[in-house]
Design a protein around this motif. Structure first.
Motif, PDB file in Angstrom:
ATOM      1  N   PRO A 117      -4.908  -7.991   9.477  1.00 43.84           N
ATOM      2  CA  PRO A 117      -5.653  -8.540   8.336  1.00 43.84           C
ATOM      3  C   PRO A 117      -7.145  -8.207   8.374  1.00 43.84           C
ATOM      4  N   ASN A 118      -7.516  -7.154   9.090  1.00 46.97           N
ATOM      5  CA  ASN A 118      -8.948  -6.892   9.226  1.00 46.97           C
ATOM      6  C   ASN A 118      -9.500  -5.952   8.161  1.00 46.97           C
ATOM      7  N   ILE A 119      -8.712  -5.674   7.123  1.00 49.66           N
ATOM      8  CA  ILE A 119      -9.203  -4.761   6.084  1.00 49.66           C
ATOM      9  C   ILE A 119     -10.134  -5.521   5.145  1.00 49.66           C
ATOM     10  N   ASP A 120     -11.256  -4.892   4.891  1.00 50.75           N
ATOM     11  CA  ASP A 120     -12.216  -5.495   3.968  1.00 50.75           C
ATOM     12  C   ASP A 120     -11.877  -5.019   2.549  1.00 50.75           C
ATOM     13  N   TYR A 121     -11.520  -5.957   1.667  1.00 52.46           N
ATOM     14  CA  TYR A 121     -11.162  -5.577   0.289  1.00 52.46           C
ATOM     15  C   TYR A 121     -12.307  -5.789  -0.688  1.00 52.46           C
ATOM     16  N   ASN A 122     -13.471  -6.104  -0.115  1.00 51.86           N
ATOM     17  CA  ASN A 122     -14.592  -6.353  -1.005  1.00 51.86           C
ATOM     18  C   ASN A 122     -15.257  -5.030  -1.372  1.00 51.86           C
ATOM     19  N   ASN A 123     -14.554  -4.214  -2.112  1.00 48.45           N
ATOM     20  CA  ASN A 123     -15.076  -2.895  -2.480  1.00 48.45           C
ATOM     21  C   ASN A 123     -14.275  -2.391  -3.681  1.00 48.45           C
ATOM     22  N   GLU A 124     -14.525  -1.140  -4.035  1.00 48.07           N
ATOM     23  CA  GLU A 124     -13.925  -0.598  -5.258  1.00 48.07           C
ATOM     24  C   GLU A 124     -12.396  -0.603  -5.217  1.00 48.07           C
ATOM     25  N   PHE A 125     -11.840  -0.223  -4.068  1.00 50.27           N
ATOM     26  CA  PHE A 125     -10.375  -0.147  -4.077  1.00 50.27           C
ATOM     27  C   PHE A 125      -9.742  -1.535  -4.013  1.00 50.27           C
ATOM     28  N   GLY A 126     -10.466  -2.486  -3.397  1.00 55.54           N
ATOM     29  CA  GLY A 126      -9.998  -3.871  -3.404  1.00 55.54           C
ATOM     30  C   GLY A 126      -9.945  -4.396  -4.840  1.00 55.54           C
ATOM     31  N   LYS A 127     -11.011  -4.067  -5.576  1.00 57.18           N
ATOM     32  CA  LYS A 127     -11.065  -4.520  -6.977  1.00 57.18           C
ATOM     33  C   LYS A 127      -9.947  -3.867  -7.794  1.00 57.18           C
ATOM     34  N   ALA A 128      -9.711  -2.575  -7.486  1.00 58.22           N
ATOM     35  CA  ALA A 128      -8.670  -1.849  -8.224  1.00 58.22           C
ATOM     36  C   ALA A 128      -7.287  -2.453  -7.966  1.00 58.22           C
ATOM     37  N   TYR A 129      -7.036  -2.868  -6.725  1.00 54.96           N
ATOM     38  CA  TYR A 129      -5.779  -3.546  -6.424  1.00 54.96           C
ATOM     39  C   TYR A 129      -5.668  -4.862  -7.189  1.00 54.96           C
ATOM     40  N   GLU A 130      -6.809  -5.548  -7.239  1.00 52.88           N
ATOM     41  CA  GLU A 130      -6.849  -6.838  -7.927  1.00 52.88           C
ATOM     42  C   GLU A 130      -6.480  -6.642  -9.403  1.00 52.88           C
ATOM     43  N   THR A 131      -7.080  -5.619 -10.012  1.00 52.53           N
ATOM     44  CA  THR A 131      -6.792  -5.318 -11.419  1.00 52.53           C
ATOM     45  C   THR A 131      -5.307  -5.002 -11.596  1.00 52.53           C
ATOM     46  N   PHE A 132      -4.796  -4.168 -10.700  1.00 45.46           N
ATOM     47  CA  PHE A 132      -3.382  -3.783 -10.782  1.00 45.46           C
ATOM     48  C   PHE A 132      -2.491  -5.020 -10.663  1.00 45.46           C
ATOM     49  N   GLU A 133      -2.841  -5.894  -9.729  1.00 47.94           N
ATOM     50  CA  GLU A 133      -2.027  -7.090  -9.490  1.00 47.94           C
ATOM     51  C   GLU A 133      -2.065  -8.027 -10.710  1.00 47.94           C
ATOM     52  N   GLU A 134      -3.255  -8.235 -11.220  1.00 48.03           N
ATOM     53  CA  GLU A 134      -3.420  -9.228 -12.288  1.00 48.03           C
ATOM     54  C   GLU A 134      -2.796  -8.802 -13.616  1.00 48.03           C
ATOM     55  N   ASN A 135      -2.836  -7.493 -13.890  1.00 47.20           N
ATOM     56  CA  ASN A 135      -2.475  -7.034 -15.232  1.00 47.20           C
ATOM     57  C   ASN A 135      -1.086  -6.446 -15.399  1.00 47.20           C
ATOM     58  N   ASN A 136      -0.365  -6.253 -14.316  1.00 44.27           N
ATOM     59  CA  ASN A 136       0.856  -5.454 -14.469  1.00 44.27           C
ATOM     60  C   ASN A 136       2.118  -6.078 -13.885  1.00 44.27           C
ATOM     61  N   GLN A 137       2.060  -7.366 -13.586  1.00 43.10           N
ATOM     62  CA  GLN A 137       3.183  -7.960 -12.856  1.00 43.10           C
ATOM     63  C   GLN A 137       4.501  -7.950 -13.616  1.00 43.10           C
ATOM     64  N   ASN A 138       4.406  -7.829 -14.922  1.00 41.79           N
ATOM     65  CA  ASN A 138       5.656  -7.851 -15.702  1.00 41.79           C
ATOM     66  C   ASN A 138       6.293  -6.474 -15.872  1.00 41.79           C
ATOM     67  N   THR A 139       5.709  -5.476 -15.243  1.00 39.10           N
ATOM     68  CA  THR A 139       6.262  -4.127 -15.455  1.00 39.10           C
ATOM     69  C   THR A 139       7.257  -3.767 -14.355  1.00 39.10           C
ATOM     70  N   THR A 140       8.121  -2.813 -14.682  1.00 39.44           N
ATOM     71  CA  THR A 140       9.072  -2.308 -13.681  1.00 39.44           C
ATOM     72  C   THR A 140       8.318  -1.575 -12.587  1.00 39.44           C
ATOM     73  N   PHE A 141       7.269  -0.848 -13.018  1.00 39.28           N
ATOM     74  CA  PHE A 141       6.513  -0.042 -12.054  1.00 39.28           C
ATOM     75  C   PHE A 141       5.887  -0.933 -10.974  1.00 39.28           C
ATOM     76  N   TYR A 142       5.412  -2.106 -11.385  1.00 39.53           N
ATOM     77  CA  TYR A 142       4.813  -3.035 -10.422  1.00 39.53           C
ATOM     78  C   TYR A 142       5.822  -3.364  -9.318  1.00 39.53           C
ATOM     79  N   GLN A 143       7.057  -3.610  -9.725  1.00 35.78           N
ATOM     80  CA  GLN A 143       8.104  -3.922  -8.735  1.00 35.78           C
ATOM     81  C   GLN A 143       8.358  -2.740  -7.804  1.00 35.78           C
ATOM     82  N   GLU A 144       8.297  -1.544  -8.386  1.00 30.60           N
ATOM     83  CA  GLU A 144       8.490  -0.334  -7.556  1.00 30.60           C
ATOM     84  C   GLU A 144       7.392  -0.242  -6.505  1.00 30.60           C
ATOM     85  N   VAL A 145       6.165  -0.505  -6.931  1.00 30.08           N
ATOM     86  CA  VAL A 145       5.029  -0.431  -6.004  1.00 30.08           C
ATOM     87  C   VAL A 145       5.194  -1.488  -4.915  1.00 30.08           C
ATOM     88  N   LEU A 146       5.602  -2.663  -5.347  1.00 28.22           N
ATOM     89  CA  LEU A 146       5.789  -3.761  -4.397  1.00 28.22           C
ATOM     90  C   LEU A 146       6.803  -3.374  -3.312  1.00 28.22           C
TER      91      LEU A 146
END
Lengths: 769, 340
Positions: free
Chosen positions: A725-754
Motif C-alpha cells: 500500500p505504499n503507492i502515492d496516488y496523489n498525482n495525475e494517474f491517481g486522479k485519472a483512476y479516480e475519474t475512471f472509477e467514479e464515471n464508468n462503474q456501470n459499463t462492461t469495460f469497467y468490469q473487464e478492467v476490474l
C-alpha cells in the motif's frame, strides 16, 4: 594436511571473499574506459618485463602470452624435424596405456597400429626406428606419476576418504622406482625430469621433508637453472610452505621472475604465505637479489604500493633488473588518477602528488645510479611525471632535453610534447583545432598511440561543448547511429548542418566522414515526427531516397493496424492484436504501413476524419491516443518510433564523461526527447470532448490513466502494483483512476478492467482503506 | 471475599507477566560455519549456557563450476563423530544462486540427488545416524532463480523423505515476497546481517547497519513463513587502499588496532596505518585504511527491537552466527542473554 587442497580451497575462499577481483580472466579488459595511458607500457616492456606490467584488473598483465619452455626443451631433444604439435600430442595428450602398448610392441619387435593422428607423428616414427626410446620410458613414468597425483579438482566425494587413499600404492611404487631410474640415466635432460617427478610426487603425498630432500639431492645450485629445475624448485617451495619455512616465499619469488608461465601460480602461492613470519625469517644470508625480488612480489600482491617497495629496493640494490617494472607500474597508478576519463581537466593529480614526488626522487636516483641501458626510461619518466603534475615549465624543459638527447629515438617524447602543447593551449580556435589534428595525423608515433587517439576526440568534444557546438561535440565521441535510441532535435539539426558545411577543417572532415545523408534525413524527419509535427516530418521523409521503419523494429517490417488498439494490459511475447480491442477496424486505413512516412500519412488521415466527421471524431481521437501510447517506451509498438537495440533507451551514455551540470546543459538525452506523454493525453482529452458513448468513454478514461501511469514512471518513479500500500496516488494517474472509477462503474469495460488490471485493483484497495 | 478484589487481579497480572516474560524468551541455537569441527571450551560454554538443542552445521557449499558445466561441493566440513554429540546436528548447505542460474530443470533432479546423498554420507560420519531430522538450505535466490530453487526444495524433500526443511531468508526477500516468492519450507531463518555495501568507502558497517535495516523493515505485509532470526557475532576489517577495497581481514576487532600505536584513528572512524607492516598475516602499507566492522551487544538489541516490530517476539527463536571460539570469546553468554 593436504596443502594442494588447502591452497585450492583458500584460493576459492579468497576469490569469493574479495570485494574487488585481484585475478581475473576470460575477457579482454580495456583500460581506456578508465584512464588514458600515454606512457606506453609495451613500448618499454621488452622481454622480460612484458608479462609483469600493470593491468587494472589484476596484479599481472593478463593478456601476456608466453611460449611453453617445456615444449622448447623437448624440441631440442627430439631435433628440428619434430613439430610443436607432435610434441604436444605425445608429451601432453597421449595416455599412459598407449605409451605402454608402444613399448611392449617394440620390446616384442612387433610393429604397432595406432590411430591416424598418431601414425604421422614424427616422435612415434622415431620410436618405430628404435630411436630416442629413453623418452618413451620417461613419459610412461611421468604419466604414471600424473595418475598417482591425480585427484579430480571437483567431485561429489571431494573430502571423503575413499578417494584420498586411492593412489597411495602407486605413489609408493613410483617413489621407490624413481631413484633407480635416475641412476640409470646419463643425460641431465632425463635425470632432471625424473627428479622433478619425484619431488612433485613427494610434495603431493604431503611428505614435505622428503620433497625437500629429493630436490636437494637431484638438483644442484646453478647460475642458470633449467626450466625443469625451476619447476622442481616451485615444488620445493610448496613443500616448504607445508613446513612453514620462511624460505618458501623467496623460492616462489625466484620462480616467479624466471618463469613467465608460472607467474600467476607463484604469485598466488606467495599471497597465501604468512608474511609476518617470513619477514622475521629474512636473514643476513638472504641475498640482495632475493630480498629485492621478495619486495617486488610484495608490491604485486594485494595491489601493493610500488613506490614504497621502489624506495626499499633502491636503498639496497639500485641495479636490480626489475626496477623499471615497478616504475612503470607506479606510473600507471598515477595515470589512473591524473588521467581519469571522468576528470574535467587533464591531467588532474591531487591525491597522489606526494607519491609522484617520491617517484621523481627515485627516478632521479636511478638516472644516476641505475643501469646504463635504463637511463632513457628514467629520464623520460621524469619528464612525464612533471606533465602528470601539471608542472608545465619543468615538463617543457625536460621534454626539449629529451628531444635533443635522443633525437628521433623516443616516440614517448613526441607524445609528451604533443600533450604538453594541447594542455597548455588556452585559446581554442578553428586554427588550433586544425593544427593539432593535422599534426596528429601526420606523426606515426602519435597515431599509433591508442590512448592519444581517444584523448584527442574527448578533448575536442569538450572544447566543442564549451563553444556550444553540440552536434560536433556529439560526433567527436559518438557515431550517428547512437542517436537512433534518443533523437535530440538540436543535435540532429547541427549534425545535418555540419554535413552541409563548406570549408570544413581537417577535424570536421573526419566528423562528416561518419555521416550518411539518407540516414540523417530520416533522423531529421523522426525528430519532427516524435513531436507530432507530421507535416514537417513528411517533408523530410519525402526527401529520402529510401525510407523505413526503425532499424530495430521487427514485426515483419509492417506495422499491424492494432497499433491503434487499446489494451488493458499487454505482454510482449503475445501478439498485440490478440490483447487489444478491435475498434480500429471501424475506420478504413489509407494503406498498409511499411514506413514512418506511411505512418505519418495514416495519423494525419485519422485526424482529418476526426475533423470532418463529428460522429467518428471521438473514436478517431481515441485511436490516435492509443497509437501514441503504444509507441511510448512502455507500449507494445515502442520499436516503431524509437530504436532501442539494447532493449531500452540509451539515455545516459554520454553523461559518464560529463560533470552533472554540463550533462544537463548538453547531452540532451533525457526522456524528453523520446517520449512526450502529453501527445497521447491530448488526443484522449479531445476524444472525451466529442461525446463518446458510455463504453468508449470508459475505454478513453482508462487509457488516459494508463498514459498517466507511463508518464509517471517515465519521469523517475517506478510504480508497480505489488508495492501497495505504499503507492502515492496523489498525482495525475491517481486522479485519472479516480475519474475512471467514479464515471464508468456501470459499463462492461469497467468490469473487464476490474478483472484484469492489478494496478487498478490495487488503487481501489488502497483508496478504500 | 474482600481480599479477592485485590488478589485476583494481582494473580492475573502475575500470570500475565509470567506469560509475557515467557513470550520474550527466544530459544537460542547457533550456526557452525567452519571447515574443521574441533571443539573448544568457549563454544561449549555458550552451548551449555543457552542449553542449545540444535546446531545448524554447515556441511558444504555447492558452487557452479563454469569449466565443468555443473555444480560441485566445495569448502566441506572435515570432522568426525566427536563433533558436538549433545546437540541435534542440522545439516546446512549453502548453494550459490549461480547454480540455479545455470542449471536446467532437467538436470535439477540429479543435483538434488547428489546433494541429498552427500548430506547422508556426511551425516553418518558426523553423527552416526543414517538420516537427519531436519535440513537447512542457504541460498540468496532471486526472482529469476526462484522457480528452480523452489523446485529444488520440493525435490529435496521427496528425495530425502525428511519432513522438516528450512532455508535462509534475506532481508530483501522478506521485504519483497511477491517479487522473490516465499519458499516451500517449514520455516525460514531471517539473516539479519551483511546488509550493507561492503565495497563502498562510504559504508560504516556492512555487517549490521541499523539505518539500512530499518529500510528493509519498512513494509506492511505479514510474511507467510514462521521465522527464526539469525544474528551476527562476527567481525572483520575491510582493507582499503586509495579508497579501493582490497581484501577482508577476518577476526579483526577495534581493540586490535586501538592497541597498535602504528594506527591512527581517523575522524571518519577508519584506521590508517602510519608505517608499513604485517598485520593479521597480511602486509599493509603506509596510508592503507581499515574499516573495522564488529557487532556491539547494544546494536543487536536495537536490531531485535526492529525485528519485533514485524515478527511477534513469541514467534521466533534466535540463531547466532557463528560458533567459533575466536568470535565468542568477545561475547559472554550472559551478555547475549540480556538482549533476548
Amino acid at each position: 594436511m593436504n596443502w594442494k587442497k588447502f591452497f585450492k580451497g583458500t584460493a576459492l575462499l579468497f576469490l569469493f571473499n574479495l570485494p574487488a577481483p585481484l585475478f581475473s580472466c576470460g575477457y579482454d579488459y580495456d583500460p581506456s574506459s578508465q584512464y588514458y595511458s600515454f606512457f606506453h607500457s609495451t613500448y618499454w616492456g621488452e622481454s622480460p618485463y612484458e608479462g609483469l606490467l600493470y593491468s587494472p584488473v589484476g596484479p599481472l598483465n593478463i593478456n601476456y602470452k608466453f611460449e611453453d619452455p617445456n615444449i622448447k626443451d623437448w624440441k631440442n631433444y627430439f631435433g628440428a624435424n619434430t613439430t610443436t604439435e607432435d610434441i604436444y600430442q605425445v608429451v601432453y595428450k597421449a595416455n599412459r596405456s598407449s605409451l605402454e602398448y608402444i613399448k611392449s610392441q617394440i620390446k616384442k619387435k612387433q610393429d604397432f597400429k595406432l590411430t591416424e593422428e598418431y601414425n604421422s607423428n614424427s616422435i612415434i616414427n622415431l620410436w618405430r626406428n628404435k630411436e630416442k626410446l629413453d623418452a618413451l620410458d620417461y613419459l610412461i613414468f611421468a604419466k604414471a606419476c600424473e595418475e598417482a597425483n591425480y585427484k579430480p579438482e571437483y567431485s561429489w566425494y571431494d573430502d571423503e576418504e575413499t578417494d584420498d587413499d586411492k593412489n597411495t600404492e602407486l605413489q609408493k611404487e613410483l617413489l621407490k622406482d624413481g631413484p633407480k631410474l635416475i641412476k640409470s640415466r646419463t643425460s641431465k635432460f632425463f635425470k632432471e625430469r625424473y627428479g622433478f617427478q619425484l619431488v612433485r610426487l613427494a610434495h603431493y603425498t604431503d611428505d614435505y621433508n622428503q620433497a625437500v630432500k629429493l630436490f636437494d639431492k637431484y638438483f644442484k645450485e646453478s647460475e642458470s637453472p633449467s626450466y625443469i629445475q625451476l619447476r622442481a624448485l616451485e615444488q620445493k617451495a610448496g613443500a616448504l610452505t607445508g613446513l612453514n619455512h620462511p624460505q618458501a616465499p623467496l623460492l616462489f619469488a625466484k620462480v616467479f621472475t624466471a618463469l613467465p608461465d608460472r607467474r600467476e601460480t607463484c604469485l598466488r602461492s606467495f599471497m597465501f604465505q604468512n608474511l609476518e613470519a617470513v619477514e622475521q625469517g629474512l636473514s643476513e644470508n638472504t641475498t640482495l637479489e632475493e630480498k629485492s625480488t621478495y619486495m617486488m612480489l610484495r608490491a604485486f600482491a594485494y595491489r601493493g604500493v610500488e613506490i614504497e617497495e621502489l624506495e626499499n629496493i633502491v636503498a639496497i640494490h639500485p641495479t636490480f633488473s626489475f626496477l623499471p617494472v615497478l616504475v612503470l607500474r607506479q606510473i600507471a597508478h598515477l595515470e589512473q588518477e591524473a588521467l581519469n576519463v571522468n576528470n574535467a581537466n587533464i591531467p588532474n593529480l591531487t591525491r597522489s602528488n606526494k607519491v609522484l614526488e617520491r617517484l621523481l626522487t627515485v627516478c632521479e636516483k636511478l638516472k644516476k645510479s641505475g643501469e646504463e641501458n635504463q637511463r632513457q626510461l628514467y629520464e623520460t619518466s621524469i619528464a612525464y611525471l612533471y606533465f602528470l603534475n601539471s608542472d608545465w615549465e619543468a615538463a617543457n624543459q625536460a621534454s626539449l632535453a629529451l628531444k635533443k638527447k635522443y633525437k628521433n629515438n623516443n616516440s614517448q617524447t613526441d607524445i609528451l610534447s604533443f600533450l604538453l602543447a594541447i594542455c597548455q593551449t588556452k585559446e581554442w580556435s578553428r586554427e588550433t583545432e586544425d593544427k593539432f589534428y593535422t599534426q596528429f595525423l601526420e606523426n606515426e608515433n602519435l597515431k599509433e598511440c591508442t590512448a592519444l587517439d581517444l584523448f584527442i576526440h574527448d578533448t575536442y568534444s569538450k572544447k566543442f561543448k564549451q563553444s556550444k557546438e553540440y552536434g560536433k561535440a556529439f560526433l567527436a565521441v559518438g557515431y550517428p547511429s547512437r542517436l537512433e535510441s534518443n533523437l535530440n532535435p538540436e543535435i540532429v539539426k547541427e549534425v545535418y548542418e555540419l554535413y552541409q558545411k563548406p570549408n570544413k577543417t581537417s577535424y570536421e572532415k573526419y566528423l562528416a566522414g561518419k555521416l550518411n545523408l539518407n540516414t540523417l534525413k530520416e533522423y531529421m524527419g523522426s525528430t519532427f515526427m516524435q513531436r507530432n509535427q507530421l507535416d514537417s516530418a513528411l517533408w523530410w521523409f519525402n526527401q529520402m531516397e529510401r525510407y523505413s521503419l526503425s532499424a530495430n523494429y521487427n514485426e515483419n517490417e509492417q506495422v499491424n493496424p492494432a497499433l491503434f488498439g487499446g489494451a488493458i494490459r499487454h505482454r510482449f511475447e503475445t501478439p498485440f492484436n490478440t490483447q487489444c480491442d478491435s475498434l480500429y477496424q471501424q475506420i478504413k486505413l489509407l494503406h498498409k504501413i511499411y514506413t514512418k512516412k506511411d505512418l505519418c500519412e495514416e495519423l494525419l488521415h485519422l485526424e482529418k476524419i476526426a475533423m470532418q466527421n463529428p460522429a467518428q471524431a471521438a473514436l478517431c481521437y481515441y485511436l490516435l491516443g492509443n497509437a501514441w501510447n503504444n509507441m511510448s517506451p512502455y507500449g507494445y509498438y515502442r520499436g516503431v518510433m524509437y530504436h532501442h537495440s539494447g532493449g531500452w533507451f540509451d539515455s545516459g551514455y554520454y553523461s559518464n564523461q560529463e560533470d552533472e551540470q554540463s550533462a544537463e546543459e548538453f547531452n540532451g538525452f533525457e526522456d524528453l526527447y523520446h517520449y512526450d506523454p502529453q501527445i497521447a493525453a491530448q488526443y484522449f482529452k479531445k476524444a472525451l470532448s466529442h461525446q463518446p458513448n458510455a463504453e468508449l468513454k470508459a475505454r478513453i478514461n482508462f487509457m488516459q490513466a494508463k498514459t498517466m501511469l507511463y508518464s509517471y514512471n517515465e519521469f523517475g518513479a517506478s510504480i508497480y502494483y505489488w508495492q501497495a500500500p505504499n503507492i502515492d496516488y496523489n498525482n495525475e494517474f491517481g486522479k485519472a483512476y479516480e475519474t475512471f472509477e467514479e464515471n464508468n462503474q456501470n459499463t462492461t469495460f469497467y468490469q473487464e478492467v476490474l478483472a484484469e488490471c492489478g494496478y487498478f485493483r490495487t488503487y481501489l484497495k488502497t483508496s478504500n482503506e | 471475599m474482600k481480599t479477592s478484589h485485590f488478589t485476583t487481579p494481582c494473580l492475573l497480572l502475575l500470570f500475565a507477566m509470567l506469560f509475557i516474560s515467557c513470550d520474550r524468551q527466544h530459544h537460542v541455537s547457533y550456526y557452525h560455519w567452519k571447515t574443521n569441527g574441533e571443539r573448544d571450551s568457549i563454544s561449549q560454554n555458550h552451548l551449555d549456557h543457552f542449553k542449545v538443542k540444535q546446531l545448524y552445521t554447515h556441511y558444504f557449499d555447492v558452487k557452479w563450476i563454469l569449466s565443468e558445466g555443473q555444480a560441485f561441493p566445495v569448502a566441506s566440513l572435515k570432522t568426525d563423530s566427536s563433533f558436538y554429540p549433545n546437540q541435534e546436528i542440522i545439516p546446512t548447505v549453502f548453494i550459490e544462486n549461480d547454480v540455479f542460474k545455470h542449471i536446467s530443470s532437467q538436470k535439477l533432479p540429479q543435483l538434488t540427488f547428489n546433494i541429498a546423498e552427500k548430506i547422508k554420507r556426511k551425516h553418518i560420519k558426523i553423527t552416526g545416524k543414517t538420516s537427519p531430522k531436519e535440513l537447512h538450505i542457504d541460498c540468496d535466490w532471486t526472482p529469476s532463480t526462484q522457480k528452480l530453487f523452489f523446485e529444488f526444495l520440493r525435490g529435496l524433500k521427496s528425495e530425502t523423505s525428511i519432513e522438516k526443511i528450512s532455508c535462509t531468508i534475506r532481508l530483501h526477500q522478506l521485504k519483497y515476497p511477491k517479487k522473490t516468492g516465499v519458499p516451500p519450507v517449514e520455516y525460514g531463518i531471517l539473516m539479519c546481517y551483511n546488509m550493507g555495501n561492503l565495497a563502498s568507502i562510504k559504508e560504516e558497517n556492512s555487517i549490521l547497519n541499523l539505518a539500512t535495516a530499518k529500510s528493509y523493515f519498512d513494509f506492511n505485509h505479514r510474511y507467510e513463513l514462521p521465522l527464526k532470526v539469525a544474528l551476527p557475532l562476527f567481525s572483520w576489517a575491510v582493507h582499503f587502499r586509495r579508497d579501493q577495497p582490497i581484501q577482508l581481514i577476518n577476526g579483526v576487532r577495534k581493540n586490535d588496532v586501538l592497541q597498535d600505536s602504528n594506527f591512527t584513528h581517523l575522524p571518519n572512524g577508519r584506521f590508517e596505518l602510519k608505517k608499513s607492516q604485517s598485520f593479521f598475516n597480511k602486509y599493509l602499507y603506509q596510508g592503507d585504511q581499515l574499516r573495522i566492522e564488529q557487532i556491539e551487544i547494544a546494536n543487536l538489541q536495537e536490531l531485535l527491537k526492529l525485528v519485533e516490530t514485524k515478527v511477534r517476539p513469541k514467534d521466533f527463536d534466535v540463531v547466532f552466527y557463528h560458533l567459533d571460539a575466536k568470535i565468542l570469546k568477545h561475547y559472554k553468554p550472559h551478555e547475549l542473554e540480556e538482549i533476548l
